[in-house]
Structures are given as C-alpha cells and as structure tokens.
Write a protein that holds these residues in place. Structure first.
Motif, PDB file in Angstrom:
ATOM      1  N   PHE A   1     -11.514  11.128 -62.355  1.00  0.00           N
ATOM      2  CA  PHE A   1     -12.370  10.394 -61.428  1.00  0.00           C
ATOM      3  C   PHE A   1     -11.540   9.498 -60.512  1.00  0.00           C
ATOM      4  CE2 PHE A   1     -15.101   6.964 -59.985  1.00  0.00           C
ATOM      5  CZ  PHE A   1     -16.150   7.689 -59.452  1.00  0.00           C
ATOM      6  N   ASN A   2     -10.542   8.820 -61.056  1.00  0.00           N
ATOM      7  CA  ASN A   2      -9.690   7.985 -60.206  1.00  0.00           C
ATOM      8  C   ASN A   2      -8.991   8.808 -59.139  1.00  0.00           C
ATOM      9  OD1 ASN A   2     -10.335   5.621 -61.494  1.00  0.00           O
ATOM     10  ND2 ASN A   2      -8.271   5.173 -62.209  1.00  0.00           N
ATOM     11  N   LEU A   3      -8.550   9.997 -59.503  1.00  0.00           N
ATOM     12  CA  LEU A   3      -7.919  10.880 -58.528  1.00  0.00           C
ATOM     13  C   LEU A   3      -8.911  11.249 -57.433  1.00  0.00           C
ATOM     14  CD1 LEU A   3      -5.477  12.544 -57.666  1.00  0.00           C
ATOM     15  CD2 LEU A   3      -6.182  14.315 -59.301  1.00  0.00           C
ATOM     16  N   ARG A   4     -10.150  11.534 -57.804  1.00  0.00           N
ATOM     17  CA  ARG A   4     -11.189  11.826 -56.814  1.00  0.00           C
ATOM     18  C   ARG A   4     -11.399  10.637 -55.872  1.00  0.00           C
ATOM     19  NH1 ARG A   4     -16.238  12.847 -60.276  1.00  0.00           N
ATOM     20  NH2 ARG A   4     -17.205  12.618 -58.228  1.00  0.00           N
ATOM     21  N   VAL A   5     -11.447   9.436 -56.437  1.00  0.00           N
ATOM     22  CA  VAL A   5     -11.672   8.233 -55.615  1.00  0.00           C
ATOM     23  C   VAL A   5     -10.540   8.045 -54.614  1.00  0.00           C
ATOM     24  CG1 VAL A   5     -11.781   5.706 -55.679  1.00  0.00           C
ATOM     25  CG2 VAL A   5     -13.100   7.046 -57.310  1.00  0.00           C
ATOM     26  N   ALA A   6      -9.302   8.242 -55.072  1.00  0.00           N
ATOM     27  CA  ALA A   6      -8.158   8.060 -54.180  1.00  0.00           C
ATOM     28  C   ALA A   6      -8.193   9.072 -53.033  1.00  0.00           C
ATOM     29  CB  ALA A   6      -6.858   8.180 -54.965  1.00  0.00           C
ATOM     30  N   LEU A   7      -8.474  10.328 -53.347  1.00  0.00           N
ATOM     31  CA  LEU A   7      -8.547  11.341 -52.296  1.00  0.00           C
ATOM     32  C   LEU A   7      -9.685  11.039 -51.330  1.00  0.00           C
ATOM     33  CD1 LEU A   7      -7.906  14.519 -54.467  1.00  0.00           C
ATOM     34  CD2 LEU A   7      -6.350  13.524 -52.773  1.00  0.00           C
ATOM     35  N   ASP A   8     -10.822  10.622 -51.870  1.00  0.00           N
ATOM     36  CA  ASP A   8     -11.976  10.274 -51.046  1.00  0.00           C
ATOM     37  C   ASP A   8     -11.640   9.104 -50.119  1.00  0.00           C
ATOM     38  OD1 ASP A   8     -14.971  10.559 -50.569  1.00  0.00           O
ATOM     39  OD2 ASP A   8     -14.845   8.463 -51.161  1.00  0.00           O
ATOM     40  N   HIS A   9     -10.905   8.135 -50.647  1.00  0.00           N
ATOM     41  CA  HIS A   9     -10.527   6.965 -49.857  1.00  0.00           C
ATOM     42  C   HIS A   9      -9.688   7.348 -48.640  1.00  0.00           C
ATOM     43  CE1 HIS A   9      -9.121   2.875 -48.972  1.00  0.00           C
ATOM     44  NE2 HIS A   9      -7.906   3.376 -48.934  1.00  0.00           N
ATOM     45  N   PHE A  10      -8.824   8.339 -48.802  1.00  0.00           N
ATOM     46  CA  PHE A  10      -7.954   8.755 -47.715  1.00  0.00           C
ATOM     47  C   PHE A  10      -8.598   9.791 -46.806  1.00  0.00           C
ATOM     48  CE2 PHE A  10      -4.652   7.213 -50.747  1.00  0.00           C
ATOM     49  CZ  PHE A  10      -4.196   6.171 -49.947  1.00  0.00           C
ATOM     50  N   GLY A  11      -9.883  10.050 -47.007  1.00  0.00           N
ATOM     51  CA  GLY A  11     -10.603  10.911 -46.078  1.00  0.00           C
ATOM     52  C   GLY A  11     -10.706  12.357 -46.466  1.00  0.00           C
ATOM     53  N   TRP A  12     -10.261  12.710 -47.683  1.00  0.00           N
ATOM     54  CA  TRP A  12     -10.369  14.083 -48.140  1.00  0.00           C
ATOM     55  C   TRP A  12     -11.610  14.254 -49.012  1.00  0.00           C
ATOM     56  CZ3 TRP A  12      -4.977  12.402 -49.300  1.00  0.00           C
ATOM     57  CH2 TRP A  12      -4.099  12.767 -48.265  1.00  0.00           C
TER      58      TRP A  12
ATOM     59  N   ARG B   1     -10.360  18.877 -46.123  1.00  0.00           N
ATOM     60  CA  ARG B   1     -10.855  18.051 -45.024  1.00  0.00           C
ATOM     61  C   ARG B   1     -12.366  18.197 -44.902  1.00  0.00           C
ATOM     62  NH1 ARG B   1      -7.731  13.911 -43.656  1.00  0.00           N
ATOM     63  NH2 ARG B   1      -5.565  14.532 -43.292  1.00  0.00           N
ATOM     64  N   PRO B   2     -13.085  17.091 -44.683  1.00  0.00           N
ATOM     65  CA  PRO B   2     -14.542  17.197 -44.539  1.00  0.00           C
ATOM     66  C   PRO B   2     -14.919  17.829 -43.212  1.00  0.00           C
ATOM     67  CG  PRO B   2     -13.826  14.955 -44.124  1.00  0.00           C
ATOM     68  CD  PRO B   2     -12.608  15.711 -44.588  1.00  0.00           C
ATOM     69  N   THR B   3     -16.056  18.486 -43.205  1.00  0.00           N
ATOM     70  CA  THR B   3     -16.591  18.992 -41.950  1.00  0.00           C
ATOM     71  C   THR B   3     -17.278  17.841 -41.225  1.00  0.00           C
ATOM     72  OG1 THR B   3     -18.756  19.542 -42.884  1.00  0.00           O
ATOM     73  CG2 THR B   3     -17.017  21.205 -43.075  1.00  0.00           C
ATOM     74  N   ALA B   4     -17.771  18.120 -40.051  1.00  0.00           N
ATOM     75  CA  ALA B   4     -18.407  17.068 -39.250  1.00  0.00           C
ATOM     76  C   ALA B   4     -19.645  16.511 -39.932  1.00  0.00           C
ATOM     77  CB  ALA B   4     -18.774  17.611 -37.871  1.00  0.00           C
ATOM     78  N   ARG B   5     -20.266  17.295 -40.819  1.00  0.00           N
ATOM     79  CA  ARG B   5     -21.497  16.845 -41.472  1.00  0.00           C
ATOM     80  C   ARG B   5     -21.231  16.147 -42.794  1.00  0.00           C
ATOM     81  NH1 ARG B   5     -24.618  22.409 -41.670  1.00  0.00           N
ATOM     82  NH2 ARG B   5     -22.480  23.034 -42.164  1.00  0.00           N
ATOM     83  N   GLU B   6     -19.974  16.077 -43.215  1.00  0.00           N
ATOM     84  CA  GLU B   6     -19.658  15.474 -44.498  1.00  0.00           C
ATOM     85  C   GLU B   6     -19.000  14.123 -44.296  1.00  0.00           C
ATOM     86  OE1 GLU B   6     -17.268  18.695 -45.899  1.00  0.00           O
ATOM     87  OE2 GLU B   6     -18.712  19.173 -47.460  1.00  0.00           O
ATOM     88  N   GLY B   7     -19.494  13.138 -44.997  1.00  0.00           N
ATOM     89  CA  GLY B   7     -18.878  11.819 -44.952  1.00  0.00           C
ATOM     90  C   GLY B   7     -18.190  11.535 -46.268  1.00  0.00           C
ATOM     91  N   GLN B   8     -18.190  10.284 -46.646  1.00  0.00           N
ATOM     92  CA  GLN B   8     -17.569   9.881 -47.889  1.00  0.00           C
ATOM     93  C   GLN B   8     -18.395  10.419 -49.054  1.00  0.00           C
ATOM     94  OE1 GLN B   8     -17.609   5.640 -48.973  1.00  0.00           O
ATOM     95  NE2 GLN B   8     -15.400   5.766 -48.831  1.00  0.00           N
ATOM     96  N   VAL B   9     -17.810  11.285 -49.869  1.00  0.00           N
ATOM     97  CA  VAL B   9     -18.594  12.022 -50.848  1.00  0.00           C
ATOM     98  C   VAL B   9     -19.030  11.174 -52.032  1.00  0.00           C
ATOM     99  CG1 VAL B   9     -17.576  14.214 -50.210  1.00  0.00           C
ATOM    100  CG2 VAL B   9     -16.493  12.851 -51.999  1.00  0.00           C
ATOM    101  N   LEU B  10     -18.369  10.069 -52.314  1.00  0.00           N
ATOM    102  CA  LEU B  10     -18.737   9.244 -53.447  1.00  0.00           C
ATOM    103  C   LEU B  10     -19.749   8.170 -53.087  1.00  0.00           C
ATOM    104  CD1 LEU B  10     -15.255   8.843 -55.156  1.00  0.00           C
ATOM    105  CD2 LEU B  10     -17.142  10.302 -55.854  1.00  0.00           C
ATOM    106  N   GLY B  11     -20.065   8.027 -51.828  1.00  0.00           N
ATOM    107  CA  GLY B  11     -21.110   7.095 -51.421  1.00  0.00           C
ATOM    108  C   GLY B  11     -20.639   5.683 -51.203  1.00  0.00           C
ATOM    109  N   VAL B  12     -19.639   5.234 -51.911  1.00  0.00           N
ATOM    110  CA  VAL B  12     -19.107   3.883 -51.758  1.00  0.00           C
ATOM    111  C   VAL B  12     -17.606   3.946 -52.041  1.00  0.00           C
ATOM    112  CG1 VAL B  12     -19.558   3.307 -54.170  1.00  0.00           C
ATOM    113  CG2 VAL B  12     -19.358   1.469 -52.480  1.00  0.00           C
ATOM    114  N   ASP B  13     -16.845   3.129 -51.352  1.00  0.00           N
ATOM    115  CA  ASP B  13     -15.393   3.141 -51.531  1.00  0.00           C
ATOM    116  C   ASP B  13     -15.035   2.299 -52.757  1.00  0.00           C
ATOM    117  OD1 ASP B  13     -12.690   3.255 -51.352  1.00  0.00           O
ATOM    118  OD2 ASP B  13     -12.526   2.441 -49.332  1.00  0.00           O
ATOM    119  N   LEU B  14     -14.660   2.962 -53.834  1.00  0.00           N
ATOM    120  CA  LEU B  14     -14.311   2.282 -55.084  1.00  0.00           C
ATOM    121  C   LEU B  14     -12.802   2.120 -55.240  1.00  0.00           C
ATOM    122  CD1 LEU B  14     -16.731   4.211 -57.462  1.00  0.00           C
ATOM    123  CD2 LEU B  14     -17.070   1.933 -56.488  1.00  0.00           C
ATOM    124  N   TYR B  15     -12.063   2.469 -54.200  1.00  0.00           N
ATOM    125  CA  TYR B  15     -10.611   2.531 -54.303  1.00  0.00           C
ATOM    126  C   TYR B  15     -10.000   1.188 -54.704  1.00  0.00           C
ATOM    127  CZ  TYR B  15      -5.760   3.162 -52.731  1.00  0.00           C
ATOM    128  OH  TYR B  15      -4.389   3.213 -52.657  1.00  0.00           O
TER     129      TYR B  15
END
Length: 348
Positions: free
Chosen positions: A70-81, A104-118
């Motif tokens: 999960f931490n790895l997911r949060v870090a990747l999400d934080h950097f825009g992946w 890389r997210p498409t134009a319709r995808e934002g932050q996948v976790l909903g909140v930045d927990l980084y």
C-alpha cells in the motif's frame, strides 16, 4: 494508460516509502525487485524474518507485506502514476506476493486513492503511550471504515460489552505469551538494548512504551520482564477506542488485502492527527482468534487496533534500498537527493 519510466531518485523514494510500512515486531519481512523490461515492482516475502511461533501460518507476515504494498501504491500515486497492482499474480510462483506497475493516467483519471496520504507515510509511527481518552468524531470513524472497505476488509469500532470482550481476550493472550518461554524468547529476540550500532530491524527500548499501571489495557510486553527503571508504569485511558480489522475470507490474498487496509486506515488516521498501536496477541492463538471471530460477528479477525489522540511514538529503524554503508535508515528518513542515473535491475 500507457507505461512510463522514471529515474533513480524517484525509484529510491518509492522504495523508501514502501519500507516505512509497519510489520510485526518490526521484522520487515519483504524483498523487492524491479523488472526493468516491464517497469514493474515485484514484492516478495523474506521468510527468514518470519516468527515461527507467534506467526506459524505466515498470516502476520503477509499483513506486513500488504502494508508495504500500500505504501508503494501511495508513493506512485503521489508522483502522478496509476499503480496497477496484482496480488498473488502467478500461481506457479507462490513466493511472488504482489506486483505493482506504474502507468500514466489518462485524461479521465485523477488521483486514484482519493486523497494524498504520502506525507503521512513519514509521520506514521506506533504510539504505545497513554492517549487522552477523547472520542473520535463520527465523520472520522466513517472515513476510516470506508478506507478499510475499499481495500477489501472491514473495520468495526468496538463498543461497550463487545470492547470489554475483545480486551479480555487480548489480556488472556498476553498472559499466555508471558508464560510460554519459547514465545517470549522469540519476541525478545527482536528487542535490542540500544548498545553499539542500532540494528536496522527490531525494536529499540524507547519504542516499547510503558505498561498500564492498573492493568486495564493489555499492550504487548515485548520483553516479558519489564525493567521498572527503564519503562515505568503509567495510567492509560479508561475507555480506549478499539477497532477490529477483519476479512470475509481467510486466504493468503485476504491477508494481503488486510495489510493494505491496515496501512490505509493508519495513514488516514495519521493525516487526521490520530495515533495508533496494534493489539495482535489474541489472533496468535487459534482458540482466542475463534472467540474474537464470534465476538466480532463472524468475520475472520486479523488484528485489533487502538486509536486516539496522544503523543507521537518514536521512529523505528528501517532497512532501506541503496543506503550508504554504515548508515541505519529510520522511519521518517527522506531519501537523499542524488543525480538521476540508470538503476540496476538485480534484486533489492
């Protein structure tokens, strides 16, 4: 989504975030490998860091690995992946517990976790000290429950008679642990006495915390022989906030999901200024875990957690990929900044 590549600095940051996850006795039972051909993180267990008596099935080990994922997911999400995660991806390779591929997210995808927990990754520590006893706002409880549910687990706050039952079962497990010489020795193996270089795993004395003066709150006694001059007893909250983390099934994949749920809840709680400590003792005994299941409504209990407002716990040491020789990484360390360079593809 299209695949992406990233430099060594970002890679090391992601690994530093991953290894900041909680693990039973701070054993840190994980290994990493980067498949450079597919730019995929592979997460495996380090079985030599398992606890043979406390965790004979490896359930707690997989919870720890799930938290790391999960931490790895949060870090990747934080950097825009977008972290594309698969649990137990290869039936023919039981040792491969998870893969995480950044895309890389498409134009319709934002932050996948909903909140930045980084930022919470670096501030999350176990706190085994007394809390204020203040209740949690209803909205915060609801969000924590939703976080666990989103990872495939269930978080339920224990009230009244149910909480008393949970604490009594935990106290019984703690009593058994103290009387079982082999289990006590296995646990003490992970406690070090702050002498010489600090080991990069295990628990320093300063993170153990005191025991409850009145014996109401059964926190783990890691040494089974507390030294009063080092760890004096204190009064803890009379009505602790206790929550049960459980899953509908009890397979390896459920243990990994529970670990991700645990870390999601913990990071979100940290972001809200809450502290946490875990009460894992009762699930270490088969009959007591069964009693927890009955008291918890039939779901498979994975652990109890205690939440509240109080002092931040000290950081525990961490194994970190790429650290300088002779330097011990600690939870909360930020990775050093260094020029970008190709990263080698061998195991970490």
């Amino acid at each position: 989504m299209e695949s992406t590549s990233f430099d060594a600095e970002a890679l090391e940051t992601c690994f530093s975030a991953a290894v900041s996850a909680p693990s039973i006795h701070n054993a840190q039972p994980w290994r990493f490998r980067l498949d450079c051909d597919t730019v995929t993180f592979e997460v495996r267990a380090a079985p030599e860091r398992g606890l043979r008596l406390v965790d004979p099935t490896g359930r707690a080990l997989l919870l720890s690995v799930g938290a790391c994922v999960f931490n790895l997911r949060v870090a990747l999400d934080h950097f825009g992946w977008v972290p594309v995660t698969r649990l137990l991806p290869r039936p023919d390779d039981a040792g491969l517990l998870a893969t995480v591929r950044p895309a890389r997210p498409t134009a319709r995808e934002g932050q996948v976790l909903g909140v930045d927990l980084y930022e919470a990754i670096w501030r999350r520590h176990s706190s085994r000290f007394p809390f204020s006893g203040s209740s949690l706002p209803v909205g915060v409880r609801t969000e924590l429950e939703a976080a666990a549910r989103g990872e495939g687990a269930a978080l339920s706050f224990c009230e009244g008679a149910q909480r008393g039952r949970m604490l009594r079962l935990t106290a019984e497990a703690e009593h058994r642990n103290r009387l079982d010489a082999d289990r006590a020795a296995e646990t003490r193996h992970w406690v070090h006495l702050d002498r010489g270089p600090v080991p990069d795993v295990g628990l320093p004395w300063n993170v153990l915390g005191p025991q409850d003066r009145w014996g109401r709150l059964p926190l783990r006694d890691f040494t089974a022989q507390r030294r009063p001059e080092r760890l004096s007893a204190r009064s803890f909250e009379v009505d602790p906030v206790v929550a049960l983390l459980a899953t509908g099934h009890d397979r390896r994949v459920d243990w990994l999901r529970a670990g991700q749920a645990l870390e999601h809840v913990w990071l979100l709680a940290t972001a809200y200024g809450l502290r946490m400590s875990l009460m894992h003792q009762a699930v270490e005994w088969r009959d007591l875990r069964g009693a927890l299941r009955v008291a918890g409504g039939g779901a498979h209990p994975q652990l109890l957690m205690r939440l509240g407002y109080g002092p931040e716990g000290p950081a525990t040491p961490r194994r970190a990929a790429g650290r300088a020789p002779g330097r011990t990484a600690r939870a909360g360390d930020r990775p050093p900044r260094r020029p970008s360079r190709p990263y080698r593809r061998d195991g970490l």
